[in-house]
Design an enzyme around this catalytic site. Structure first.
Site, short mmCIF file in Angstrom:
data_model
loop_
_atom_site.label_atom_id
_atom_site.label_comp_id
_atom_site.label_asym_id
_atom_site.label_seq_id
_atom_site.Cartn_x
_atom_site.Cartn_y
_atom_site.Cartn_z
N LYS A 1 2.00 -3.91 6.48
CA LYS A 1 2.43 -3.89 5.08
C LYS A 1 3.93 -3.67 5.00
O LYS A 1 4.64 -4.32 4.24
CB LYS A 1 1.68 -2.80 4.30
CG LYS A 1 0.20 -3.05 4.16
CD LYS A 1 -0.07 -4.32 3.38
CE LYS A 1 -1.53 -4.68 3.30
NZ LYS A 1 -1.76 -6.03 2.75
N SER B 1 0.83 -1.20 0.00
CA SER B 1 0.00 0.00 0.00
C SER B 1 0.87 1.25 0.00
O SER B 1 1.97 1.26 0.57
CB SER B 1 -0.86 -0.02 1.26
OG SER B 1 -1.44 1.24 1.48
N TYR C 1 -1.90 -1.07 10.82
CA TYR C 1 -2.17 -1.65 9.50
C TYR C 1 -1.00 -1.37 8.56
O TYR C 1 -0.48 -2.27 7.89
CB TYR C 1 -3.47 -1.07 8.90
CG TYR C 1 -3.58 -1.31 7.41
CD1 TYR C 1 -3.84 -2.58 6.93
CD2 TYR C 1 -3.40 -0.27 6.50
CE1 TYR C 1 -3.91 -2.82 5.56
CE2 TYR C 1 -3.47 -0.49 5.14
CZ TYR C 1 -3.73 -1.77 4.66
OH TYR C 1 -3.77 -2.00 3.31
P1 NAD Z 1 -10.92 -7.02 1.10
O1 NAD Z 1 -11.13 -7.00 2.57
O2 NAD Z 1 -12.09 -6.82 0.22
O3 NAD Z 1 -10.20 -8.38 0.68
C1 NAD Z 1 -9.30 -9.04 1.53
C2 NAD Z 1 -9.75 -10.50 1.60
O4 NAD Z 1 -8.87 -11.23 2.45
C3 NAD Z 1 -11.16 -10.65 2.20
O5 NAD Z 1 -11.94 -11.41 1.30
C4 NAD Z 1 -10.92 -11.38 3.52
O6 NAD Z 1 -12.01 -12.24 3.84
C5 NAD Z 1 -9.64 -12.14 3.23
N1 NAD Z 1 -8.82 -12.49 4.38
C6 NAD Z 1 -8.36 -11.67 5.37
N2 NAD Z 1 -7.58 -12.37 6.22
C7 NAD Z 1 -7.53 -13.65 5.75
C8 NAD Z 1 -6.87 -14.83 6.19
N3 NAD Z 1 -6.12 -14.87 7.28
N4 NAD Z 1 -7.04 -15.97 5.46
C9 NAD Z 1 -7.82 -15.97 4.35
N5 NAD Z 1 -8.45 -14.87 3.89
C10 NAD Z 1 -8.31 -13.73 4.59
O7 NAD Z 1 -9.79 -5.93 0.78
P2 NAD Z 1 -9.28 -5.38 -0.63
O8 NAD Z 1 -9.64 -3.94 -0.69
O9 NAD Z 1 -9.66 -6.29 -1.72
O10 NAD Z 1 -7.72 -5.44 -0.38
C11 NAD Z 1 -6.92 -6.54 -0.81
C12 NAD Z 1 -5.50 -6.32 -0.29
O11 NAD Z 1 -4.99 -5.07 -0.77
C13 NAD Z 1 -5.40 -6.25 1.24
O12 NAD Z 1 -4.20 -6.89 1.65
C14 NAD Z 1 -5.32 -4.76 1.51
O13 NAD Z 1 -4.64 -4.50 2.71
C15 NAD Z 1 -4.54 -4.27 0.30
N6 NAD Z 1 -4.79 -2.85 -0.03
C16 NAD Z 1 -6.07 -2.39 -0.21
C17 NAD Z 1 -6.29 -1.03 -0.49
C18 NAD Z 1 -7.69 -0.51 -0.65
O14 NAD Z 1 -7.86 0.70 -0.57
N7 NAD Z 1 -8.69 -1.33 -0.90
C19 NAD Z 1 -5.20 -0.16 -0.59
C20 NAD Z 1 -3.91 -0.65 -0.44
C21 NAD Z 1 -3.71 -2.01 -0.15
N1 UFG Z 2 -12.60 11.59 3.05
C1 UFG Z 2 -13.59 12.50 3.40
N2 UFG Z 2 -14.76 12.01 3.89
C2 UFG Z 2 -15.00 10.68 4.07
C3 UFG Z 2 -13.98 9.76 3.71
C4 UFG Z 2 -12.79 10.25 3.22
O1 UFG Z 2 -13.41 13.71 3.26
O2 UFG Z 2 -16.08 10.31 4.54
C5 UFG Z 2 -11.34 12.11 2.48
C6 UFG Z 2 -10.11 11.78 3.30
O3 UFG Z 2 -9.89 12.78 4.28
C7 UFG Z 2 -9.03 11.73 2.22
C8 UFG Z 2 -9.76 11.21 0.99
O4 UFG Z 2 -11.14 11.46 1.25
O5 UFG Z 2 -8.56 13.03 1.94
C9 UFG Z 2 -9.57 9.71 0.76
O6 UFG Z 2 -9.89 9.00 1.93
P1 UFG Z 2 -10.07 7.40 1.94
O7 UFG Z 2 -10.48 7.03 3.32
O8 UFG Z 2 -10.95 6.99 0.82
O9 UFG Z 2 -8.61 6.87 1.60
P2 UFG Z 2 -7.21 7.12 2.33
O10 UFG Z 2 -6.32 7.80 1.35
O11 UFG Z 2 -7.38 7.75 3.64
O12 UFG Z 2 -6.71 5.62 2.61
C10 UFG Z 2 -6.69 4.62 1.59
C11 UFG Z 2 -6.92 3.26 2.23
C12 UFG Z 2 -5.76 2.90 3.12
C13 UFG Z 2 -4.50 2.98 2.35
C14 UFG Z 2 -4.33 4.35 1.73
C15 UFG Z 2 -3.11 4.40 0.85
O13 UFG Z 2 -8.10 3.27 3.00
O14 UFG Z 2 -5.92 1.57 3.58
O15 UFG Z 2 -5.48 4.64 0.91
O16 UFG Z 2 -3.14 3.35 -0.08
F1 UFG Z 2 -3.46 2.75 3.20
#
Ligand code: NAD
Ligand code: UFG
Length: 335
Positions: A152, A124, A148
Site C-alpha cells: 500500500k 489503508s 501487505y
Molecule cells: P476483498 O478481498 O474482498 O476484495 C478485493 C478483490 O480484489 C477481490 O474480489 C479479489 O478477487 C480481487 N483481486 C485481487 N487481486 C486481483 C487481481 N490481480 N486482478 C483482479 N482482481 C483481483 O477485499 P476488500 O476488503 O474489499 O478490500 C478492497 C481493497 O481495500 C483492497 O485493496 C484492500 O487491501 C483494501 N483495504 C481493505 C481493508 C479491510 O479491512 N477490508 C482495510 C484497508 C484497505
Molecule cells: N482482535 C481480537 N481477536 C480476534 C481478531 C481481532 O482480539 O480474533 C483484535 C485485534 O487484536 C485488534 C482488533 O481486534 O485489536 C481489530 O483487529 P482486526 O484484525 O479486525 O483489524 P486490524 O486493525 O488488526 O487490521 C485491519 C485490517 C488490515 C488493515 C488495518 C488498518 O485487517 O488489513 O485494519 O486499516 F491494515
C-alpha cells in the site's frame, strides 16, 4: 460517469458498486475472483435493478486491462483489486508485491492511452505504521510493519510520482480504517474464506455457533480497558466515501490523501458488548496473549475528508453490529 471497479466483486467493492449504481453512475467490474464470488454482483443487480457487469480477469495483465478500457471507455477507475491478508503477506511476500504493485502500475500505464485521468485508490491506515500520536492525520510520517502494508505504501508512492510526471492526472488515495458491517438488506456483506482473521467476522461466527468463542488478543494495552482500540467504520459509509472521492477527483488534478474513518476509537470489549446489546446474543470470550504485530490504538482524524470531500460517516456502532449480524444470519455460509 462510467467507472471501472477493479476488485469490485469483493467486500468493499460490491458495496461501492451498489452506491455508484444507486447514484446513476455506470460501472464495470474487473475481478479475477481470487477472493470473491460473482454472486455479490448478481445481488447488487437485484438490489439496484441496474447492471453490474463483471469481466473475470487479472488486473496485472496489461492486455486484459486494455481490452476492458477499449470496450468500456471508463472516465474513472476505483482500484480495489489486491491481496489483503497481513499474515499471508509475511509468508508469501513476493505474491503480495507482484500482485498489488503490478496491478497498480498496469492501470497507470493503460489509463492515459484511453484518456482516463481519474483514479481512486484503496489504501489503508496500516501505512501509518507504529505512529503513537492519535488521531492520525494524513500528513503524519508513514512506515509499515509487514509486506501487505508496504504494498500500500509503495503503491501510494508510485501513484504520487506518476501524478507528478503528468499534471493532467487526478489521483485520490483513501486510507481506510476498519470497515465492518454490511448493506442493511443483508444481501451483500463480508465473506471471508476459512476462519476469519478480523474481529467482526470472527464475532459473527461465534454468534452463529460456528466458532466456540472469541479470543481477545491482549488486555494489557495502555487503553481504557486494556484491549486494542480501532476506528471501525460502516462499510456503507466507506462506500459513500468513494462517491465523494470521485466527485472531488473530477474537479481537481494531482494527488490527494484522505483518511476514511469515524474518528472514534472503540476497544475489542466495546465491540463485544455493543454486538451483544444490539443483537441480543451472547459472545463468550477469553483473554489470550497479544497478537504479534498488533498496535494498541489506531484512529483517524477525519476532518480533511469532511472539509474537502464533504463526507462524514453517518452510521453508528449499533448499526454496524446489527448489519453485520443480519448478513451473517441470512448467509451462514457466505455467498
Ligand atoms: P476483498 O478481498 O474482498 O476484495 C478485493 C478483490 O480484489 C477481490 O474480489 C479479489 O478477487 C480481487 N483481486 C485481487 N487481486 C486481483 C487481481 N490481480 N486482478 C483482479 N482482481 C483481483 O477485499 P476488500 O476488503 O474489499 O478490500 C478492497 C481493497 O481495500 C483492497 O485493496 C484492500 O487491501 C483494501 N483495504 C481493505 C481493508 C479491510 O479491512 N477490508 C482495510 C484497508 C484497505
Ligand atoms: N482482535 C481480537 N481477536 C480476534 C481478531 C481481532 O482480539 O480474533 C483484535 C485485534 O487484536 C485488534 C482488533 O481486534 O485489536 C481489530 O483487529 P482486526 O484484525 O479486525 O483489524 P486490524 O486493525 O488488526 O487490521 C485491519 C485490517 C488490515 C488493515 C488495518 C488498518 O485487517 O488489513 O485494519 O486499516 F491494515
Amino acid at each position: 460517469m462510467r467507472v471501472l471497479l477493479t476488485g469490485g466483486a469483493g467486500y468493499i467493492g460490491s458495496h461501492t458498486a451498489l452506491v455508484l449504481l444507486e447514484n446513476g453512475l455506470d460501472i464495470v467490474v474487473l475481478d479475477n475472483l481470487d477472493n470473491s464470488n460473482p454472486e455479490s454482483l448478481r445481488r447488487v443487480e437485484e438490489l439496484t435493478g441496474r447492471q453490474a457487469p463483471l469481466i473475470v480477469g487479472d488486473c496485472t495483465d496489461e492486455k486484459t486491462v486494455a481490452s476492458v478500457f477499449e470496450q468500456f471507455r471508463p472516465d474513472a477507475v476505483i482500484h480495489f483489486a489486491g491481496l489483503k491478508a497481513v499474515g499471508e503477506s509475511v509468508q508469501k511476500p513476493l505474491n503480495y508485491y507482484q500482485n498489488n504493485l503490478d496491478a497498480t502500475m498496469t492501470l497507470c500505464r493503460v489509463m492515459p492511452k484511453y484518456d482516463c485521468r481519474v483514479l481512486v485508490f484503496s489504501s489503508s491506515a496500516t501505512v501509518y505504521g507504529t505512529n503513537q500520536k492519535m488521531p492520525l492525520r494524513e500528513d503524519f510520517p508513514t512506515g509499515c510493519t509487514n509486506p501487505y502494508g508496504w504494498t500500500k505504501w509503495i503503491s501510494e508512492r508510485i501513484l504520487t510520482d506518476v501524478a507528478a510526471a503528468d499534471p493532467t492526472r487526478s489521483f485520490v488515495l483513501l486510507r481506510y480504517f476498519n470497515p465492518i458491517g454490511a448493506h442493511e438488506s443483508g444481501r451483500i456483506g463480508e465473506d471471508p474464506s476459512g476462519i476469519p482473521n478480523n474481529l467482526m467476522p470472527f464475532i459473527c461466527q461465534v454468534a452463529s455457533g460456528k466458532l466456540d468463542h472469541l479470543r481477545v488478543f491482549g488486555n494489557d494495552y495502555p487503553t481504557r480497558d486494556g484491549t486494542g482500540e480501532r476506528d471501525y467504520i460502516h462499510v456503507m459509509d466507506l462506500a459513500e466515501g468513494h462517491l465523494a472521492a470521485l466527485n472531488y477527483a473530477k474537479h481537481h488534478s494531482g494527488v490527494e490523501i484522505f483518511n476514511l474513518g469515524t474518528g472514534t476509537p472503540y476497544s475489542v470489549l466495546d465491540i463485544v458488548s455493543s454486538f451483544e446489546k444490539a443483537n441480543g446474543v451472547k459472545i463468550p470470550y477469553e483473554i489470550t496473549p497479544r497478537r504479534p504485530g498488533d498496535i494498541a490504538v489506531c484512529y483517524a482524524d477525519a476532518t480533511r475528508a469532511r472539509d474537502l470531500l464533504h463526507w462524514t460517516a453517518q452510521r453508528d456502532l449499533t448499526a454496524m453490529c446489527k448489519d453485520a449480524w443480519n448478513w451473517q444470519k441470512q448467509n451462514p455460509n457466505g455467498y
